[in-house]
Design an enzyme around this catalytic site. Structure first.
Site, mmCIF file in Angstrom:
data_model
loop_
_atom_site.group_PDB
_atom_site.id
_atom_site.type_symbol
_atom_site.label_atom_id
_atom_site.label_comp_id
_atom_site.label_asym_id
_atom_site.label_seq_id
_atom_site.Cartn_x
_atom_site.Cartn_y
_atom_site.Cartn_z
ATOM 1 C CG ASP A 31 39.719 41.546 35.418
ATOM 2 O OD1 ASP A 31 39.259 42.329 34.560
ATOM 3 O OD2 ASP A 31 40.081 41.907 36.547
ATOM 4 C CD GLU A 32 34.062 43.763 35.769
ATOM 5 O OE1 GLU A 32 33.187 44.001 36.617
ATOM 6 O OE2 GLU A 32 35.020 44.527 35.554
#
Length: 367
Positions: A94-95
């Site tokens: 997610d990053e």
């Protein structure tokens, strides 16, 4: 991404929208993977024990994780990134860091690129993302967390030092809870306080990390965005609902871990020189023992013999076992050899954060 796993669950299951959701499982040995923003208002957060989360939020809804779905959405998002730059360094599902110095669409503005990417993610996935824009990794990371959810924060060079000076030390990326406590104990509460300390003093207090702290206090971070990062280890671990107390259970569960771990090695066609066994007891104390081989094992049977040797040499304590883990590092391609043989043993108390070879654990709960 904003509360990524929980947001995917709320997207896919409309009945969960607007409600406090925790991705994870309830139970005395379980922890929260991600909490929705509705749950965070009650103090529920990642890595919080599930029982504590339930006490804080009695209406909390636990949703079993679906990692294959999260991975598919992550790949969809990364394809959006690559429309703008080839320099994408994922940190997790997610990053990611993006270097848009030379952007493929010739937008010529990092801020406009961030806005476009956020809009595309929303349109194509139905999810929101927060973006941080600045001239180095440290500041971009801080900015990405600054206005969540659905935020966009830009830290321009002229404003960087003032921004850092006012920042609480707990907000510094790379400063964990233990380090923050130590900094407070030494009179460092903000970026301005950190900037008053010499590099020599910070190295004396924090070791090699002191060089990093000295730089970021002055807005200096020379790390580049690295699209391909070489894998250095593999690991698996299990957390158990019921303590392991017998030698038979120990052998059985380690065999299951062997099968998973060395299946990964076989899949990727690699071996390794060092094998590590990790144990967490029911009082949360930890031990690990590593063995480095002169000739790395190939094939499951060879690794099984090595694991058995390590298990037999391990200084087991007379306590119930809460977690078992196996990991390897010192990866080698086919036909590689090592030239040394050594052993190390370490113990860690329950009040210390564990930094080991288990950098990417695959967790499985067994009942």
């Amino acid at each position: 991404m904003d509360a990524f796993y929980a947001s995917v669950e709320q997207r896919d299951f409309p009945a969960l929208r607007g409600k406090p959701v925790a991705v994870g499982r309830p139970g005395p040995r379980m922890v929260v993977s991600t909490a929705s923003y509705e749950a965070r208002r009650y103090g529920v957060r990642s890595a919080l024990p599930s029982l504590v989360a339930q006490r804080l939020c009695p209406d909390l809804i636990f949703q079993p994780p679906r990692f294959e779905v999260y991975k598919a959405v992550s790949m969809q998002i990364r394809s959006i990134f690559r429309e703008y730059t080839d320099l994408v360094e994922p940190l997790s599902l997610d990053e990611a860091y993006l270097d848009v110095t030379q952007d493929l669409k010739n937008v010529r503005s990092a801020t406009l690129i961030a806005r476009e990417i956020k809009a595309k993610i929303k349109t194509e996935t139905g999810l929101t993302a927060s973006a941080g824009v600045s001239y180095n990794k440290f500041l971009a990371k801080i900015a990405s967390d600054y206005r969540k959810p659905d935020g966009l924060c830009v830290i321009e060079p002229a404003a960087a030092l003032d921004f850092i000076a006012a920042l609480p030390i707990e907000k510094f990326y790379g400063v964990g809870q233990a380090t923050a406590r130590k900094m407070h104990a030494n009179g460092i509460a903000t970026g301005a306080d950190l900037r008053t300390r010499s590099e020599m003093e910070l190295v004396h207090l924090f070791g090699k990390a002191g060089h990093y702290y000295y730089g970021i206090a002055r807005g200096i971070d020379t790390r580049e965005v690295t699209p391909v990062r070489e894998r250095k280890s593999y690991s698996v671990e299990n957390t158990y609902v019921r303590d392991i107390v017998t030698n038979f259970e120990r052998i059985t569960e380690l065999y299951r871990l062997e099968q998973r771990l060395f299946g990964l090695l076989e899949r990727d066609g690699v071996s390794a020189r060092t094998l590590t066994l990790k144990v967490r007891y029911n009082d949360f104390t930890e031990q690990s023992k590593s063995r480095t081989f002169a000739s790395e094992p190939w094939g499951f049977e060879a690794w099984h013999r090595c694991t058995a040797e390590l298990r037999q040499a391990f200084p087991w304590q007379e306590k119930g076992i809460r977690l078992l883990g196996l990991g390897v590092h010192g990866l080698v391609p086919p036909a590689g050899t090592a030239d040394a043989h050594s052993e190390t043993t370490t113990s860690r108390g329950s009040d210390k954060r564990v930094d080991s070879t288990f950098s990417s654990p695959v967790e499985l709960t067994l009942f």
